[in-house]
Design a protein around this motif. Sequence first.
Motif, short mmCIF file in Angstrom:
data_model
loop_
_atom_site.label_atom_id
_atom_site.label_comp_id
_atom_site.label_asym_id
_atom_site.label_seq_id
_atom_site.Cartn_x
_atom_site.Cartn_y
_atom_site.Cartn_z
N ILE A 1 7.60 8.06 0.78
CA ILE A 1 8.61 7.00 0.87
C ILE A 1 9.08 6.87 2.31
CG2 ILE A 1 10.87 6.20 0.11
CD1 ILE A 1 10.42 7.76 -2.49
N SER A 2 8.66 5.79 2.95
CA SER A 2 9.04 5.55 4.35
C SER A 2 10.39 4.84 4.42
CB SER A 2 7.98 4.67 5.01
OG SER A 2 8.02 3.36 4.47
N GLY A 3 10.93 4.79 5.60
CA GLY A 3 12.16 4.03 5.82
C GLY A 3 11.99 2.58 5.47
N ARG A 4 10.79 2.07 5.72
CA ARG A 4 10.50 0.67 5.40
C ARG A 4 10.56 0.43 3.90
NH1 ARG A 4 4.99 -2.34 7.24
NH2 ARG A 4 4.09 -0.69 5.99
N VAL A 5 10.04 1.37 3.11
CA VAL A 5 10.11 1.25 1.66
C VAL A 5 11.57 1.33 1.20
CG1 VAL A 5 9.51 2.34 -0.54
CG2 VAL A 5 7.77 2.08 1.23
N LEU A 6 12.30 2.28 1.73
CA LEU A 6 13.71 2.43 1.35
C LEU A 6 14.51 1.17 1.66
CD1 LEU A 6 14.59 6.07 2.40
CD2 LEU A 6 14.36 5.16 0.09
N ASP A 7 14.26 0.58 2.83
CA ASP A 7 14.99 -0.63 3.20
C ASP A 7 14.72 -1.77 2.23
OD1 ASP A 7 16.12 0.61 5.38
OD2 ASP A 7 14.72 -0.25 6.83
N GLY A 8 13.55 -1.76 1.60
CA GLY A 8 13.20 -2.82 0.65
C GLY A 8 13.71 -2.59 -0.75
N LEU A 9 14.30 -1.42 -0.98
CA LEU A 9 14.76 -1.09 -2.33
C LEU A 9 16.22 -1.42 -2.59
CD1 LEU A 9 13.09 2.39 -2.85
CD2 LEU A 9 12.42 0.21 -3.86
N GLY A 10 17.00 -1.51 -1.56
CA GLY A 10 18.42 -1.72 -1.81
C GLY A 10 19.17 -2.04 -0.53
N ALA A 11 20.45 -2.05 -0.66
CA ALA A 11 21.33 -2.35 0.46
C ALA A 11 22.37 -1.25 0.55
CB ALA A 11 21.99 -3.70 0.24
N GLU B 1 0.83 -1.21 0.00
CA GLU B 1 0.00 0.00 0.00
C GLU B 1 0.86 1.26 0.00
OE1 GLU B 1 -2.31 -0.70 3.49
OE2 GLU B 1 -3.79 -1.91 2.44
N GLU B 2 1.98 1.20 0.73
CA GLU B 2 2.90 2.34 0.74
C GLU B 2 3.48 2.58 -0.65
OE1 GLU B 2 5.82 2.59 3.90
OE2 GLU B 2 4.59 1.26 5.12
N VAL B 3 3.89 1.51 -1.30
CA VAL B 3 4.46 1.63 -2.64
C VAL B 3 3.41 2.14 -3.62
CG1 VAL B 3 5.48 0.32 -4.56
CG2 VAL B 3 6.24 -0.11 -2.22
N GLU B 4 2.19 1.64 -3.50
CA GLU B 4 1.11 2.12 -4.37
C GLU B 4 0.87 3.61 -4.18
OE1 GLU B 4 -2.29 -0.36 -3.65
OE2 GLU B 4 -1.25 -2.16 -4.34
N ALA B 5 0.94 4.10 -2.94
CA ALA B 5 0.75 5.53 -2.67
C ALA B 5 1.86 6.35 -3.32
CB ALA B 5 0.70 5.78 -1.17
N VAL B 6 3.08 5.87 -3.25
CA VAL B 6 4.20 6.56 -3.89
C VAL B 6 3.98 6.60 -5.40
CG1 VAL B 6 6.68 6.45 -4.40
CG2 VAL B 6 5.85 5.99 -2.08
N ASN B 7 3.64 5.46 -5.99
CA ASN B 7 3.42 5.39 -7.44
C ASN B 7 2.27 6.28 -7.88
OD1 ASN B 7 5.53 3.63 -7.99
ND2 ASN B 7 4.28 1.82 -7.73
N ALA B 8 1.18 6.29 -7.11
CA ALA B 8 0.03 7.11 -7.47
C ALA B 8 0.39 8.60 -7.46
CB ALA B 8 -1.13 6.84 -6.52
N ALA B 9 1.10 9.02 -6.43
CA ALA B 9 1.51 10.42 -6.35
C ALA B 9 2.43 10.77 -7.52
CB ALA B 9 2.20 10.70 -5.01
N TRP B 10 3.36 9.89 -7.82
CA TRP B 10 4.31 10.15 -8.92
C TRP B 10 3.57 10.27 -10.25
CZ3 TRP B 10 9.34 11.38 -8.68
CH2 TRP B 10 10.06 11.40 -9.87
N LYS B 11 2.68 9.32 -10.52
CA LYS B 11 1.93 9.32 -11.77
C LYS B 11 1.02 10.54 -11.90
CE LYS B 11 1.99 4.34 -12.42
NZ LYS B 11 1.21 3.10 -12.39
N ALA B 12 0.57 11.07 -10.75
CA ALA B 12 -0.28 12.26 -10.76
C ALA B 12 0.53 13.55 -10.89
CB ALA B 12 -1.11 12.31 -9.48
N GLY B 13 1.85 13.41 -10.95
CA GLY B 13 2.70 14.58 -11.08
C GLY B 13 3.06 15.23 -9.75
N ASP B 14 2.67 14.60 -8.66
CA ASP B 14 2.97 15.13 -7.32
C ASP B 14 4.31 14.57 -6.84
OD1 ASP B 14 2.98 16.12 -4.74
OD2 ASP B 14 1.30 14.89 -4.05
N ARG B 15 5.39 15.10 -7.40
CA ARG B 15 6.72 14.60 -7.05
C ARG B 15 7.02 14.81 -5.57
NH1 ARG B 15 5.46 12.84 -11.65
NH2 ARG B 15 6.88 12.96 -13.38
N PRO B 16 6.74 16.00 -5.00
CA PRO B 16 7.01 16.16 -3.56
C PRO B 16 6.19 15.20 -2.70
CG PRO B 16 6.73 18.31 -4.60
CD PRO B 16 6.34 17.27 -5.61
N GLY B 17 4.95 14.96 -3.08
CA GLY B 17 4.11 14.01 -2.35
C GLY B 17 4.64 12.60 -2.42
N ALA B 18 5.15 12.23 -3.60
CA ALA B 18 5.72 10.89 -3.77
C ALA B 18 6.94 10.73 -2.86
CB ALA B 18 6.10 10.66 -5.23
#
Length: 82
Positions: A27-37, A6-23
């Motif tokens: 992005i939570s720490g939990r999302v960031l931890d899942g993206l890389g090392a 749901e967090e990732v979907e919220a980021v994607n929805a904001a990005w697709k809507a052109g709301d870059r600051p909102g996207a």
Amino acid sequence: MTRLGEEVEAVNAAWKAGDRPGAVKAISGRVLDGLGAVGAADFCHEQLGAFARTGATPVVLPFAPPGPGARASLLRTFRAFP
């Protein structure tokens, strides 16, 4: 607490809507931890192994600090991950 998906979907929805600051704000720490090392080599090896066990095929994009030590830093990173 929301599910990670749901967090990732919220980021994607904001990005697709052109709301870059909102996207970015979504992005939570939990999302960031899942993206890389990021961190020490041992931690990164462990994290990449966890990604591989789920079937993910991670890509490592090393970044180096600016300055004269950048090349040496990149080479150390490349050599740490054969």
